[in-house]
Structures are given as structure tokens and as C-alpha cells.
Enzyme design. Structure first.
Site, PDB file in Angstrom:
ATOM      1  N   GLY A  99       0.764  -0.668  -0.080  1.00 24.15           N
ATOM      2  CA  GLY A  99       0.004  -0.275   0.262  1.00 24.15           C
ATOM      3  C   GLY A  99       1.080   1.522  -0.155  1.00 24.15           C
ATOM      4  O   GLY A  99       0.302   2.431  -0.132  1.00 24.15           O
ATOM      5  N   GLU A 122       2.388  -8.063  -1.926  1.00 31.37           N
ATOM      6  CA  GLU A 122       1.214  -8.705  -1.113  1.00 31.37           C
ATOM      7  C   GLU A 122       1.247 -10.054  -1.828  1.00 31.37           C
ATOM      8  O   GLU A 122       0.832 -11.241  -0.277  1.00 31.37           O
ATOM      9  CB  GLU A 122      -0.118  -8.083  -1.910  1.00 31.37           C
ATOM     10  CG  GLU A 122      -0.473  -6.793  -0.745  1.00 31.37           C
ATOM     11  CD  GLU A 122       0.386  -5.366  -1.793  1.00 31.37           C
ATOM     12  OE1 GLU A 122       1.287  -6.186  -2.284  1.00 31.37           O
ATOM     13  OE2 GLU A 122       0.214  -3.915  -1.976  1.00 31.37           O
TER      14      GLU A 122
HETATM   15  C1  3H9 Z   1      -1.208  -3.919   2.046  1.00 32.89           C
HETATM   16  O1  3H9 Z   1       0.021  -2.601   1.589  1.00 32.89           O
HETATM   17  C2  3H9 Z   1      -2.301  -4.238   1.115  1.00 32.89           C
HETATM   18  C3  3H9 Z   1      -2.843  -3.161   0.410  1.00 32.89           C
HETATM   19  O2  3H9 Z   1      -2.197  -3.654  -1.108  1.00 32.89           O
HETATM   20  C4  3H9 Z   1      -3.622  -3.139   0.476  1.00 32.89           C
HETATM   21  C5  3H9 Z   1      -4.511  -3.187   1.023  1.00 32.89           C
HETATM   22  C6  3H9 Z   1      -6.633  -3.073   1.087  1.00 32.89           C
HETATM   23  N1  3H9 Z   1       1.987  -4.368   9.148  1.00 32.89           N
HETATM   24  O3  3H9 Z   1      10.703  -6.764   9.012  1.00 32.89           O
HETATM   25  P1  3H9 Z   1      11.121  -6.371   9.862  1.00 32.89           P
HETATM   26  C7  3H9 Z   1       6.503  -4.854  11.714  1.00 32.89           C
HETATM   27  S1  3H9 Z   1      -0.379  -5.743   2.759  1.00 32.89           S
HETATM   28  C8  3H9 Z   1       2.393  -4.325  10.030  1.00 32.89           C
HETATM   29  O4  3H9 Z   1      11.381  -7.048  10.973  1.00 32.89           O
HETATM   30  P2  3H9 Z   1      12.944  -4.973   8.790  1.00 32.89           P
HETATM   31  C9  3H9 Z   1       6.853  -5.866  11.734  1.00 32.89           C
HETATM   32  O5  3H9 Z   1       6.687  -6.778  12.337  1.00 32.89           O
HETATM   33  C10 3H9 Z   1       1.114  -4.826   3.434  1.00 32.89           C
HETATM   34  N2  3H9 Z   1       3.294  -4.813  11.135  1.00 32.89           N
HETATM   35  O6  3H9 Z   1      12.335  -4.856  10.132  1.00 32.89           O
HETATM   36  C11 3H9 Z   1       8.273  -6.111  13.071  1.00 32.89           C
HETATM   37  O7  3H9 Z   1       7.092  -5.707  13.926  1.00 32.89           O
HETATM   38  P3  3H9 Z   1       8.288  -6.536  15.554  1.00 32.89           P
HETATM   39  C12 3H9 Z   1       2.549  -5.015   2.155  1.00 32.89           C
HETATM   40  C13 3H9 Z   1       4.494  -4.088   9.661  1.00 32.89           C
HETATM   41  O8  3H9 Z   1      13.831  -4.018   8.591  1.00 32.89           O
HETATM   42  C14 3H9 Z   1       8.658  -4.620  12.314  1.00 32.89           C
HETATM   43  O9  3H9 Z   1       7.491  -4.163  11.529  1.00 32.89           O
HETATM   44  N3  3H9 Z   1       3.400  -4.658   2.629  1.00 32.89           N
HETATM   45  C15 3H9 Z   1       4.697  -4.699   8.700  1.00 32.89           C
HETATM   46  O10 3H9 Z   1      14.080  -6.028   8.597  1.00 32.89           O
HETATM   47  C16 3H9 Z   1       9.821  -4.114  11.642  1.00 32.89           C
HETATM   48  O11 3H9 Z   1       9.911  -5.513  11.050  1.00 32.89           O
HETATM   49  C17 3H9 Z   1       4.649  -5.644   3.329  1.00 32.89           C
HETATM   50  O12 3H9 Z   1       3.758  -6.507   2.673  1.00 32.89           O
HETATM   51  C18 3H9 Z   1       3.187  -4.195   7.998  1.00 32.89           C
HETATM   52  N4  3H9 Z   1       3.001  -3.875   7.161  1.00 32.89           N
HETATM   53  O13 3H9 Z   1      12.190  -5.023   7.158  1.00 32.89           O
HETATM   54  C19 3H9 Z   1       5.791  -5.838   4.119  1.00 32.89           C
HETATM   55  N5  3H9 Z   1       5.553  -4.383   8.689  1.00 32.89           N
HETATM   56  O14 3H9 Z   1       8.859  -5.525  15.945  1.00 32.89           O
HETATM   57  C20 3H9 Z   1       5.680  -6.281   5.212  1.00 32.89           C
HETATM   58  C21 3H9 Z   1       6.727  -4.769   8.956  1.00 32.89           C
HETATM   59  O15 3H9 Z   1       6.845  -6.042  16.647  1.00 32.89           O
HETATM   60  N6  3H9 Z   1       7.380  -5.466   5.966  1.00 32.89           N
HETATM   61  N7  3H9 Z   1       5.852  -5.056  10.425  1.00 32.89           N
HETATM   62  O16 3H9 Z   1       8.780  -7.582  15.369  1.00 32.89           O
HETATM   63  C22 3H9 Z   1       8.571  -5.908   5.157  1.00 32.89           C
HETATM   64  O17 3H9 Z   1       8.768  -7.003   4.685  1.00 32.89           O
HETATM   65  C23 3H9 Z   1       9.265  -6.256   6.326  1.00 32.89           C
HETATM   66  O18 3H9 Z   1       9.453  -5.539   7.737  1.00 32.89           O
HETATM   67  C24 3H9 Z   1      10.321  -4.395   5.738  1.00 32.89           C
HETATM   68  C25 3H9 Z   1      11.443  -3.957   7.039  1.00 32.89           C
HETATM   69  C26 3H9 Z   1      11.412  -4.415   4.734  1.00 32.89           C
HETATM   70  C27 3H9 Z   1       9.318  -3.419   5.986  1.00 32.89           C
END
Ligand code: 3H9
Length: 724
Positions: A99, A122
């Protein structure tokens, strides 16, 4: 959300640490900010950026399970950005994912820092971009590139985004300032051509042929996972329908995915993997009380397949390494292999990323003398699985290494406590079970011994993270978690063969379930001789057996000598050109059913009075998987792992368990524990000599407690563990 004015430009800052996830609250604030900017006559343009050098990691994944999410609030906000009468510029730093990137696609211009990364991941959490991203991205960068990004979820660096036309500019510093400058420059220019929803989808001369080829490839790779195919359908909609209809199709497909158990399984794994650093041990040590020691230098002993991969992983993580072999000859062979591996890895360096420098001074040293390890922070021993050899090495290490050095053994089954007993510092010893090829596979089982210090565990967990791996902390028992659960699975597969199945039928059932390869193909790949050597070591086969041992029993339980008999014929698997299958040559990869095996099995069954029966796919699947799951319950009850999610992370990252099924324990919870128990009881009654099918006491207890959800299993264990 913070909003400030910079002259005529409003700066809207997404703020929701740590990754500025677009929660409903953030979205509401973004919408309010946009409306204020639109209404304020002194504002002529807007910039959207993220707090703390992060644009946004997309929708807040935790909110997908909340009923408030049903409103799909993000798409309308993206439309609102795009329809603004004033230019809006995205200033992308850090990550713009999901998003987050869709918000940027709604903007009229995009500027990114050179180190920024963008993607629509996603699909990796079982969904598709549902804020109109599947309709806007292909209009901007073309269908082939958009389809690749959306169906793989790959994060691309700014240099590639610039080349694709995804961003207008990449800057080395002051991204927000650059965006404000650009916004000022474009005030008053027509916005129509910058609105992606109004652009036509770039045509391909052979769009239909391209799409059908892409779908065939995708289906082959997806192995039962729904999201890639539905992502494909959403992108295809943009080639067939106008923007608004494409958006409706996108939402409809998103709804299908959101309601599928697969999205739930993949999101469970997303959080489970991130929770792995919050480990606890059966002895009461936990991450809350342990600080990792810094790892500035490392050493690897043994440059066989595993050692080479581990050296490569360390070098890729930019940790200086000493690579050690026992003599000059082994060292030169090891050096050649490591350098070749590093050359290959260096060639894969992505555009814009710093080159992999492994030739620079102090980066990688080769040695034959243990004295070269005197100053390193971590030693990873990766020699053969031979207890005496390992103990000898650890005895020497405690003499040469500095007092604080972490001493790790790469083993898949040997006792960490026994290895640690050879040193004067057992508190610094632990197991690091890497998976082959070690520079590719993400999993490392981190095994603590009785005396291992919490700070040593914390250091190993931190090191795994530095190597871009998932380190899972587990207790010390034969086979640890992964292999211990694998033994009953493989055993059942062989028993099914004895009873009348064919190797290819068993493999097919498990591959249809979603495993990359079935148990027999996997055994051939790993080498049948590995298990044979281990069984001989345990006295389960060969001359050391007590006289009169029935051929199909060991230590009072069912035992199949089939794998041993194959090894006695030199059928070691792929490396020998034959094992459970026949290969085109030694080292060949293409498995063909072997008529020899068929007639061998007929003779074997005759000799042992086994009447073969037809065995259906359901029994094959259940006996293999439930035996594995049952062992998982026993492991949890013994406190070998901190929770079911640890087992699931191990299986999905190291053993090819299909991610969209969430891991074995998650799968058990979706089947329903009473069903798992009932089926195990049924199979156990039919095969009373197979204790691996006898339901674990812990599973029975959970069912008696009303089958609590997976998240509550361990707290239930806390209450009842002592009674098991
Ligand atoms: C979407 O966007 C749908 C849309 O198209 C439309 C909807 C209608 N939400 O991974 P890390 C937390 S779907 C909530 O350890 P890094 C994670 O759990 C979304 N929490 O850090 C962790 O918490 P904790 C599409 C999130 O530096 C903390 O942040 N996006 C989210 O190794 C640190 O994360 C994705 O799929 C989130 N979206 O990596 C991206 N993202 O400290 C998902 C992270 O409590 N995220 N957290 O354990 C990632 O791929 C990696 O977190 C990122 C950072 C690369 C961003």
C-alpha cells in the site's frame, strides 16, 4: 501524521513507527491532510513522505483480521491523491512497499533516494495489491515488468525503478527537499498526463501469447498457492477492461484471497518469523535477559559443502573470515571452491548495490593452523558428523581461542552437550545447524546445550539475522527439531512402500500437497548413505545387531531395512545415478521410476509374507504428515522449542513445507486437533508396532482441554506440563 508547509508546498509525513504501516488511523490522517491541502488556497502543491527515513511498508497487516478492514479504505485515498487539482509528489526513502507504493503510484511524481527499495509484496502474505496497484503499475511500467513485480513480490532498488520508469528521479541526499523543489517546479502544469488511471496500458504485439505463457509458468511455480494466480488475473484485467472495471475486479479477487485460509497462514508466518528473536529456553533463559556480543570476525573450520556455504554467507554479510582446513591439499580444493562460489555470488549483485568485495585485505584468509583463530569472535566448525573428530577440534579450540569467543558446531544431530564437554568453556558452545546450500537456505537451527549462556544464544540469533537468515533457538535432542520431526515422516513413507505403495505415488501425493519434492526424491537428493551411516552408528543395522533380531523390528518397534538394502547395492541416490529412482547418470537430476525397484519390492514383500494392498492418497498424506506433526507435539511438551510457531518457521524455511499451509503445527490447528487425534488413533490401532503414530500425550491433553487455539498451546503447557 505530521503536516507542515514549506512555502507553497504542504509536506504530509506518514508517521507510524517502525515502518509507517498504513493503519486505519494513519489513512484517516492522510485523507484529512490531503483535504486540508486541497482546501487551503495558499498551498499550491504537496509532498508525501515518511517519518524516520521510511516511506511506508504498506497496509498494517495486523488489521486484516479486523472487521473494520472490510471497508478497503486505502484505494479511495489513493484515488483522492491522484484526483487532487494540485500536484502531489512522493518522496521515497527506505521502503515503499505494498500500500505504501500504491500511495506513491497515486502521486503525480515520484522521487526516491538511491538506497530506497520498492515493491508490491502482497503475494508473499497471500494477498494482492488492492489499492488499485494492479491497475496503475502496468500502465506505468508495462505489463511484463508489473506482472513480474506483482506475482513475485520482489523489492526493487531505486536504480532499477528509475530504469523501469517507476520513479522520475533518484537522488543521493535530501530526498524530501528534492521533492519539494520538484513540486514547486511543476505547479501549474497539467496533471492529466500524470494521472496513471488515465493512461492507456502500453501495448505488446503479442499480449495474449505473453499472458498465456506467463500463466503456465506461474502455475508451475505456485504449487497450490492461490495468490500468484489471482495477482495474475488482476493484472490481466487491466489489459481487458477500463481502469474502473479493473479496480472492481482487483477488489473482488482481493476478497477471495482475504477469505482464504492461505492468506491467514502466510500472515501467521510473517509474524512468526519476526518473533524468532524472542526466544526462550527450557532452562528459563530468554532474550529479555541477554545481550548479544559483537561479531566482528569469524572463522569456519572445514571447507566441505557446508563450510563453503557458511564462509560465503559470512563474506556476503561483510564479516571478515578465516577459512581453515586440515592440510594444504584440502585447503587448496576448499579455496578454489569458495572462490568460485563467491565469484558466482558477486555476479548476482544487483544494480546500484555495493560490489561484493572478497579480495580486499583481511576479508577472507585461508589457513591450516588453528593458531590463526586466536582473535576471532566466532568459530563455526563444519567438519564431518563424527563425534570424536568434533570433540578433538573443540578441545583444541578452547586452548587457542580468546576467552569470549563463541564456539559453534554445525551438526544436524549430534549432542551439543557432549561436544561442549570437550572444552573448558561449555557456556560459549552451541550448535548452528545450517541447511544446504548454506549460502542460499534461510534457516539456521541454533541449539543450546545445558551450559550455554543466554548471551551466547543471543549472539548466535543476532549473527543469523546479520547473515539474512532466520535463526530458530531449539533445545538439544537427537535430530533437534527439524530432523527429529522428519524421521517419522520418512519412516511412514518407507512403511507405505513395504505395504504396497510405489515411491512415485507417495512423492506425488506430498508434492500435490505443496512440498517441493516428495520424501523419496528428497532422500535421493540428500544421499541415502547419510542415513545409513547414522543408523550403523546407532547399531540399528549391520553386524552389531543382537543375534535373532527380527529383520523388520528394532528395539521392539517396526523397522524397515529397505533403505539399508538399497545402500548395500550401492544405490545412494542422485550421486550414484540410482536410489529410489533411476537417473540419467551419476549426479543426474531427472528421476525416472525404476522397474528394478518394483521387482525388488515384489521379492521383498514375498520374502516377508507381506500382502500388498492398494493405498489411497488420503492414507499416504495422513500417515506421513500426522506422524511428523505428532512428533512436533512431543517436542513442544518436552520444551525443546519455545512454541509451535518455531516448528513452523523451521519447516517452511528448511524442509520445503508449503508456506501457504503455514507449517505443520498451524496445519494441525486448521485440521482441528480432535480430527488429528482421531486419525492418529485410527492409524495407531492399525499399526501398533509404529509408536510414531501413537498420539502424543500433549495432543491428547490439548483435545481434552477443548482444543485451544495455537497461540494458547504453550500457556496450557505451562499449566499442565508437569502432569504429562
Ligand atoms: C498491503 O499493503 C495491502 C494493500 O495492497 C491494500 C490493502 C487494502 N504491517 O521485518 P522487520 C512490523 S499489505 C504491520 O523486523 P526489517 C514487523 O512485524 C502489506 N507490521 O524489519 C516488525 O514488528 P516487531 C504489504 C509490520 O527492517 C517491525 O515492523 N507490505 C508491517 O527487517 C519491523 O519489521 C508488506 O508485505 C506491516 N505492513 O524489514 C511489507 N511491516 O518489531 C511487510 C513490518 O514487533 N514488511 N511490520 O517484530 C516487510 O517486508 C519488512 O517488515 C520490511 C522491513 C522490509 C518493511
Amino acid at each position: 501524521m505530521a503536516q507542515q508547509a514549506s512555502g507553497t508546498v504542504a509536506v504530509i509525513r506518514l508517521c507510524n513507527p517502525p515502518v509507517n504501516a498504513l493503519s486505519l488511523t494513519v489513512l484517516q490522517a492522510l485523507e484529512d491532510g490531503l483535504r486540508r491541502a486541497e482546501a487551503d488556497p495558499s498551498v499550491k502543491a504537496a509532498v508525501i513522505c515518511g517519518e524516520n527515513g521510511q516511506f511506508s511498508a504498506g497496509a498494517d497487516i495486523r488489521e486484516f483480521s479486523s472487521p473494520r478492514r472490510q471497508g478497503l479504505a486505502l484505494g479511495p485515498v489513493v484515488s483522492l491523491i491522484e484526483s487532487s487539482r494540485k500536484p502531489v509528489v512522493a518522496a521515497i526513502e527506505g521502503f515503499a512497499l505494498g500500500g505504501g507504493l500504491e500511495v506513491a503510484l497515486g502521486c503525480h511524481y515520484r522521487i526516491a533516494h538511491v538506497k530506497a527499495r520498492m515493491g508490491l509484496p502482497e503475494v508473499t502474505i497471500g494477498l494482492l495489491p488492492a489499492a488499485e496497484g494492479t491497475q496503475r503499475l502496468p500502465r506505468l511500467i508495462g505489463v511484463p515488468a508489473a506482472l513480474e513485480m506483482i506475482t513475485t513480490g520482489r523489492h526493487i532498488p531505486a536504480a532499477e525503478a528509475l530504469k523501469l520508469g517507476l520513479i522520475d528521479e533518484a537522488v543521493e541526499e535530501n530526498t524530501v527537499e528534492a521533492a519539494i523543489d520538484l513540486a514547486k517546479k511543476v505547479i501549474g502544469q497539467p496533471l492529466g498526463p500524470r494521472r496513471l488511471s488515465q493512461k492507456p496500458v502500453p501495448k505488446l504485439p503479442n499480449m495474449e501469447a505473453f499472458l498465456s505463457d506467463a500463466l503456465v509458468k506461474l502455475k508451475k511455480q505456485a504449487r497450490g498457492c492461490l495468490a500468484p494466480e489471482l495477482c495474475f488475473q488482476a493484472v490481466r484485467a487491466c489489459t481487458q477492461q477500463p481502469f474502473a472495471a479493473g479496480v472492481r475486479r482487483e477488489r473482488e479477487l482481493f476478497g477471495v484471497l482475504l477469505g482464504s485460509g492461505q492468506a491467514q497462514a502466510l500472515q501467521y508466518l510473517f509474524f512468526a518469523e519476526r518473533a524468532m528473536h524472542r526466544w526462550a529456553t527450557a532452562t528459563g533463559a530468554s532474550w529479555q535477559r541477554a545481550a548479544p556480543q559483537p561479531v566482528r570476525t569469524a572463522a569456519v573450520i572445514g571447507l566441505g559443502t557446508m563450510g563453503r556455504g557458511i564462509v560465503t554467507s559470512l563474506v556476503k554479510a561483510r564479516i571478515p573470515v578465516v577459512a581453515l582446513e586440515q592440510d594444504g591439499e584440502c585447503l587448496s580444493a576448499g579455496r578454489r571452491a569458495v572462490m568460485a562460489l563467491l565469484e558466482r555470488e558477486a555476479a548476482k549483485t544487483e544494480q546500484g548495490a555495493p560490489a561484493l568485495d572478497f579480495r580486499g585485505p583481511g576479508r577472507l584468509r585461508f589457513a591450516v593452523d588453528l593458531a590463526a583463530l586466536a582473535d576471532v569472535d566466532v568459530v563455526i566448525e563444519a567438519v564431518f558428523e563424527d563425534m570424536q573428530l568434533k570433540k578433538e577440534i573443540f578441545r583444541k579450540l578452547s586452548k587457542v581461542c580468546k576467552p569470549g569467543a563463541l564456539l559453534c558446531t554445525n551438526t544436524s544431530a549430534l549432542s551439543i552437550d557432549e561436544i561442549a564437554s570437550a572444552t573448558s568453556r561449555p557456556q560459549q558452545v552451541l550448535g548452528t545447524h545450517f541447511f544446504s546450500p548454506a549460502h542460499v537456505m534461510r534457516l539456521v537451527e541454533i541449539i543450546y546445550g545445558w551450559h550455554t549462556a543466554p548471551s551466547a544464544i543471543a549472539t548466535a540469533v543476532q549473527l543469523a539475522k546479520t547473515l539474512h537468515k532466520v535463526g530458530v533457538v531449539v533445545g538439544n535432542c537427537f535430530g533437534f527439531v527439524g530432523n527429529r520431526m522428519m524421521f517419522p515422516y520418512l519412516q511412514q513413507a518407507v512403511f507405505l512402500l513395504e505395504e504396497g505403495s510405489r515411491a512415485e505415488a507417495v512423492d506425488q501425493v506430498l508434492e500435490d500437497f505443496g512440498f517441493k519434492i516428495g520424501p523419496f526424491r528428497m532422500s535421493d537428493l540428500a544421499g541415502l548413505d547419510v542415513g545409513w551411516r547414522s543408523r550403523k552408528g546407532q547399531g540399528l543395522t549391520g553386524a552389531s545387531l543382537p543375534a535373532g533380531t527380527p529383520p523388520r523390528q528394532r528395539q521392539g518397534r517396526r523397522y524397515s531395512p529397505l533403505p539399508d538394502l538399497l545402500c548395500e547395492q550401492g544405490r545412494f541416490g542422485q550421486k550414484a545415478g540410482r536410489g529410489w529412482y533411476l537417473y540419467e547418470r551419476a549426479g543426474g537430476r531427472v528421476a525416472r521410476p525404476d522397474p528394478w525397484l518394483h521387482s525388488f519390492l515384489c521379492h521383498y514383500r514375498d520374502a516377508h509374507g507381506i500382502r500388498p494392498r492398494a493405498i489411497g492418497p488420503e492414507e499416504i498424506l495422513e500417515r506421513c504428515l500426522l506422524a511428523l506433526i505428532n512428533e512436533g507435539f512431543a517436542i513442544l511438551a518436552e520444551g525443546i522449542a519455545a512454541g509451535p510457531e518455531h516448528l513452523d518457521v523451521i519447516y517452511t524455511n528448511g524442509y520445503g513445507w508449503p508456506r501457504h499451509r503455514g507449517g505443520p503445527m498451524f496445519y494441525a490447528s486448521t485440521l482441528g486437533l480432535p480430527h488429528v487425534l482421531a486419525q492418529l488413533q485410527k492409524y495407531s490401532e492399525a499399526h501398533p508396532d509404529s509408536p510414531e503414530l501413537r498420539p502424543s500425550a500433549w495432543l491428547q491433553r490439548l483435545v481434552a482441554m477443548g482444543s485451544p487455539p495455537l497461540q494458547e498451546w504453550m500457556s496450557c503447557l505451562g499449566q499442565h506440563g508437569s502432569k504429562l
